[in-house]
Write a protein that holds these residues in place. Structure first.
Motif, PDB file in Angstrom:
ATOM      1  N   ASP A 104       0.921  -1.320   0.008  1.00 40.49           N
ATOM      2  CA  ASP A 104      -0.028   0.263  -0.021  1.00 40.49           C
ATOM      3  C   ASP A 104       0.960   1.322  -0.025  1.00 40.49           C
ATOM      4  O   ASP A 104       0.257   2.347   0.107  1.00 40.49           O
ATOM      5  CB  ASP A 104      -1.066   0.023   1.097  1.00 40.49           C
ATOM      6  N   LYS A 105       2.150   1.072  -0.034  1.00 44.91           N
ATOM      7  CA  LYS A 105       3.064   2.373   0.105  1.00 44.91           C
ATOM      8  C   LYS A 105       3.239   2.771  -1.418  1.00 44.91           C
ATOM      9  O   LYS A 105       3.695   1.852  -2.325  1.00 44.91           O
ATOM     10  CB  LYS A 105       4.277   2.176   0.833  1.00 44.91           C
ATOM     11  N   PRO A 106       3.253   3.940  -1.709  1.00 48.06           N
ATOM     12  CA  PRO A 106       3.743   4.436  -3.215  1.00 48.06           C
ATOM     13  C   PRO A 106       5.430   4.234  -2.988  1.00 48.06           C
ATOM     14  O   PRO A 106       6.033   4.262  -2.189  1.00 48.06           O
ATOM     15  CB  PRO A 106       3.464   5.937  -3.314  1.00 48.06           C
ATOM     16  N   ARG A 107       5.989   4.134  -4.327  1.00 45.32           N
ATOM     17  CA  ARG A 107       7.185   3.791  -4.912  1.00 45.32           C
ATOM     18  C   ARG A 107       8.185   4.859  -4.295  1.00 45.32           C
ATOM     19  O   ARG A 107       9.324   4.518  -3.744  1.00 45.32           O
ATOM     20  CB  ARG A 107       7.415   3.492  -6.138  1.00 45.32           C
ATOM     21  N   TRP A 108       7.669   6.183  -4.334  1.00 42.79           N
ATOM     22  CA  TRP A 108       8.667   7.215  -3.690  1.00 42.79           C
ATOM     23  C   TRP A 108       8.961   7.378  -2.531  1.00 42.79           C
ATOM     24  O   TRP A 108       9.963   8.093  -1.946  1.00 42.79           O
ATOM     25  CB  TRP A 108       8.057   8.587  -4.403  1.00 42.79           C
ATOM     26  N   SER A 109       8.262   6.708  -1.681  1.00 38.63           N
ATOM     27  CA  SER A 109       8.160   6.926  -0.113  1.00 38.63           C
ATOM     28  C   SER A 109       9.032   6.003   0.667  1.00 38.63           C
ATOM     29  O   SER A 109       9.180   6.270   1.809  1.00 38.63           O
ATOM     30  CB  SER A 109       6.673   6.775   0.324  1.00 38.63           C
ATOM     31  N   TYR A 110       9.665   5.014  -0.031  1.00 38.50           N
ATOM     32  CA  TYR A 110      10.269   4.010   0.766  1.00 38.50           C
ATOM     33  C   TYR A 110      11.577   3.403  -0.348  1.00 38.50           C
ATOM     34  O   TYR A 110      11.454   3.550  -1.508  1.00 38.50           O
ATOM     35  CB  TYR A 110       9.709   2.916   1.303  1.00 38.50           C
ATOM     36  N   PHE A 132      20.022  11.723  -3.918  1.00 44.73           N
ATOM     37  CA  PHE A 132      18.884  11.327  -2.727  1.00 44.73           C
ATOM     38  C   PHE A 132      18.772   9.944  -2.556  1.00 44.73           C
ATOM     39  O   PHE A 132      18.720   9.055  -3.616  1.00 44.73           O
ATOM     40  CB  PHE A 132      17.761  12.084  -3.005  1.00 44.73           C
ATOM     41  N   ASP A 133      19.063   9.509  -1.536  1.00 45.88           N
ATOM     42  CA  ASP A 133      18.967   8.076  -1.095  1.00 45.88           C
ATOM     43  C   ASP A 133      19.793   7.184  -1.875  1.00 45.88           C
ATOM     44  O   ASP A 133      19.470   6.046  -2.325  1.00 45.88           O
ATOM     45  CB  ASP A 133      17.563   7.596  -1.031  1.00 45.88           C
TER      46      ASP A 133
END
Length: 255
Positions: A50-56, A115-116
């Motif tokens: 349920d998490k969008p790809r950009w958030s983790y 980033f990341d």
């Protein structure tokens, strides 16, 4: 032969002493490393459905241990609020600008490769396409602007009249360096007017000195990426219009 026995015995005792001192520590460190690697990967499973790809960060993209030990570099805060990102797209693209791109593409367009460590995707390919679109539209705008060739033409010694046409009057404008008009400094200035730095996802080399970390280049790079994203999802006509009205017109070009 009798004199050599004590020497061999001494060597045997020394070698056995070395084995008892060195070997266990080596084996212990190796087993400790193996234990560290094995225990670090054994984590509680997390459901990312349920998490969008950009958030983790993808779990398989994570290293089992950190390569930066005792680092004093502080984490640079970046935006994670979708509402703040939508407000930026509305400022840049106008009303309903937040609905022009899909959610994943909106985040990808403002994500720099620093980033990341690039594990959530980054905007290099979008910027490559967007920069070509901006440069093309800038060239067309320069050609279509009125030229000054007729007023500065020198008389010919043989009374020859050069060929003239209204469509060719602006070609003289291309002799100027286009980078002075649409260089990274100019594009970054437009990006700052739209407050792009508030939603930019990047990791500066010097968090206390963004200028020396290259924020000007990163802002221009991100503006190109947004144009490239619009071109891929909405087509070239929309991308050209956004470039002329939202980037070139604030720089003094006629839309």
């Amino acid at each position: 032969m009798a004199s050599m026995l004590p020497t061999r015995a001494a060597r045997t005792i020394a070698c056995s002493a070395c084995r008892t001192i060195v070997c266990p520590s080596t084996i212990g460190s190796a087993s400790l490393l193996r234990r560290g690697l094995s225990t670090s990967t054994e984590q509680t499973p997390v459901d990312y459905a349920d998490k969008p790809r950009w958030s983790y960060t993808p779990p398989l993209a994570k290293a089992p241990f950190s390569l930066r030990l005792n680092t004093k570099r502080r984490e640079y805060p970046v935006n994670a609020d979708p509402k703040v990102l939508d407000e930026f797209y509305i400022r840049m693209l106008g009303n309903d600008g937040d609905k022009l791109l899909s959610d994943e593409t909106k985040w990808l367009a403002v994500t720099h490769k620093s980033f990341d460590q690039g594990r959530r995707g980054f905007n290099d390919r979008l910027a490559f396409l967007g920069r070509r679109i901006v440069e093309l539209q800038a060239s067309l705008a320069m050609v279509q602007s009125p030229g000054s060739a007729a007023s500065t033409a020198t008389p010919d010694a043989f009374d020859r009249v050069p060929f003239t046409h209204p469509a060719l009057d602006g070609l003289e404008n291309l002799t100027r360096n286009k980078n002075f008009l649409v260089g990274k400094a100019q594009i970054a200035e437009v990006a700052q007017k739209y407050e792009l730095q508030k939603v930019l996802r990047w990791s500066p080399r010097k968090p206390n000195n963004l200028a020396s970390s290259g924020i000007e280049l990163v802002l221009a790079h991100t503006m190109y990426a947004i144009v490239g994203a619009i071109s891929l999802e909405k087509g070239g006509l929309v991308a050209n219009k956004v470039t002329r009205e939202r980037i070139l017109e604030p720089l003094g070009f006629k839309a």
